[in-house]
Design a protein around this motif. Structure first.
Motif, PDB file in Angstrom:
ATOM      1  N   UNK A 217      81.610  51.288 -10.830  1.00  0.00           N
ATOM      2  CA  UNK A 217      83.067  51.509 -10.943  1.00  0.00           C
ATOM      3  C   UNK A 217      83.366  52.349 -12.182  1.00  0.00           C
ATOM      4  N   UNK A 218      82.722  52.000 -13.285  1.00  0.00           N
ATOM      5  CA  UNK A 218      82.976  52.683 -14.550  1.00  0.00           C
ATOM      6  C   UNK A 218      82.578  54.149 -14.483  1.00  0.00           C
ATOM      7  N   UNK A 219      81.434  54.432 -13.839  1.00  0.00           N
ATOM      8  CA  UNK A 219      80.989  55.821 -13.690  1.00  0.00           C
ATOM      9  C   UNK A 219      82.000  56.608 -12.855  1.00  0.00           C
ATOM     10  N   UNK A 220      82.447  56.001 -11.758  1.00  0.00           N
ATOM     11  CA  UNK A 220      83.424  56.674 -10.907  1.00  0.00           C
ATOM     12  C   UNK A 220      84.736  56.938 -11.616  1.00  0.00           C
ATOM     13  N   UNK A 221      85.235  55.940 -12.319  1.00  0.00           N
ATOM     14  CA  UNK A 221      86.505  56.098 -13.046  1.00  0.00           C
ATOM     15  C   UNK A 221      86.364  57.129 -14.163  1.00  0.00           C
ATOM     16  N   UNK A 222      85.184  57.172 -14.777  1.00  0.00           N
ATOM     17  CA  UNK A 222      84.946  58.161 -15.838  1.00  0.00           C
ATOM     18  C   UNK A 222      85.074  59.589 -15.301  1.00  0.00           C
ATOM     19  N   UNK A 223      84.680  59.790 -14.036  1.00  0.00           N
ATOM     20  CA  UNK A 223      84.748  61.121 -13.427  1.00  0.00           C
ATOM     21  C   UNK A 223      86.147  61.465 -12.921  1.00  0.00           C
ATOM     22  N   UNK A 224      87.070  60.515 -13.010  1.00  0.00           N
ATOM     23  CA  UNK A 224      88.431  60.787 -12.536  1.00  0.00           C
ATOM     24  C   UNK A 224      89.152  61.696 -13.533  1.00  0.00           C
TER      25      UNK A 224
END
Length: 232
Positions: A217-224
C-alpha cells in the motif's frame, strides 16, 4: 496500563507490528494527498477504521478480554470499504453490480456465520471466530481483483504498472487474501479464548502478510501524484 501494553507487544511482536505499520500508509496518504482519488480515499477510510479496530483489539487482548467479536464484525465492513474502491475503477456496469451484490451478500452471510459459529451469542467470553466468512471474503476479493486486472490488461491504458498506485494496492490485497483462504477455517478452531492449540509459524502467517500488504500500500501511495490525478 502502559506496562500491560508493553508486555503484550513484547510477547506478540509480529501481530503488534501488523497493527502499528498501518500508520505508514495512512501518513503517506495525507502527505501525498492520495485521498483526492476516490478509490484511494476509501483505502484511507479502510486503513483508519482498521487501525482503530486493531488498537481496540490490542487493548482488549492486553487486558485478557475476548476481542473476537470485533474481528468478526470487521469482516463485512472491511470488504465493503475495500470492494468499494473497485466500484470507481470498474468501467463496465455488470461488474459494479456484482460488487454491490457481493457486499450485501457477505453482510448477511457473515451475520448467519456469527450466529452459526456461536451457540450462545450473549456469552462474549466464549465468542468464537466465524467459520466461513473470512474465507468467503478472501475468495470474493481475489475474484474482484482478477476481474480488475483483466479489465486493465484488456484496455491497455496503463503504460507502466510499476508506477501505477492501484496496481500495488491490488498486489498487496492479492497476497494477503491468498494467504488467508486456506488458513481462515483453521482460525475458527484455533482462535478460541482458552485455546491451547499450537499452530507454530502458521499462527503468524496472517500478520506477516498483513505487514507485507501495508508495505505494498505504501509503495503504491508513494507513486501517487496529485498532478496525474488533475490530468484525468
Amino acid at each position: 496500563m502502559f506496562d500491560t501494553y508493553s508486555a503484550y507487544i513484547v510477547n506478540n511482536p509480529i501481530s503488534s507490528i501488523a497493527v502499528f505499520i498501518t500508520v505508514l500508509p495512512l501518513t503517506l496518504t495525507i502527505a501525498r494527498r492520495a485521498f483526492l482519488d476516490k478509490s484511494l480515499r476509501l483505502l484511507f477510510c479502510y486503513l483508519a477504521v482498521k487501525l482503530i479496530i486493531d488498537l481496540a483489539m490490542l487493548h482488549y487482548a492486553s487486558n485478557r478480554t475476548n476481542n473476537i467479536i470485533l474481528y468478526n464484525l470487521s469482516i463485512p465492513l472491511f470488504y465493503a470499504l475495500l470492494g468499494g474502491m473497485f466500484y470507481f475503477k470498474f468501467a463496465e456496469k455488470p461488474r459494479r453490480q456484482f460488487l454491490i451484490i457481493s457486499i450485501i451478500g457477505l453482510f448477511f452471510f457473515c451475520a448467519w456465520d456469527i450466529v452459526n459459529s456461536n451457540e450462545d451469542l450473549q456469552n462474549m467470553r466464549e465468542h468464537r471466530v466465524v467459520l466461513y466468512s473470512k474465507m468467503v471474503e478472501g475468495v470474493l476479493m481475489i475474484l474482484v481483483i482478477l476481474l480488475y486486472f483483466y479489465e486493465i490488461i484488456k484496455s491497455l491504458q496503463i503504460p507502466n504498472l510499476l508506477t501505477f498506485p492501484f496496481f500495488w494496492v491490488c498486489s498487496g490485497l492479492l497476497l494477503y487474501y491468498s494467504s488467508l483462504i486456506f488458513i481462515a477455517p483453521v482460525i475458527h478452531y484455533a482462535y478460541t479464548w482458552n485455546n491451547t492449540m499450537d499452530l507454530g509459524i502458521t499462527e503468524f502467517i496472517p500478520s506477516i502478510f498483513e505487514i507485507i500488504c501495508a508495505l505494498f500500500f505504501s509503495v503504491g501511495i508513494y507513486h501517487y501524484s496529485p498532478k496525474d490525478y488533475a490530468k484525468q
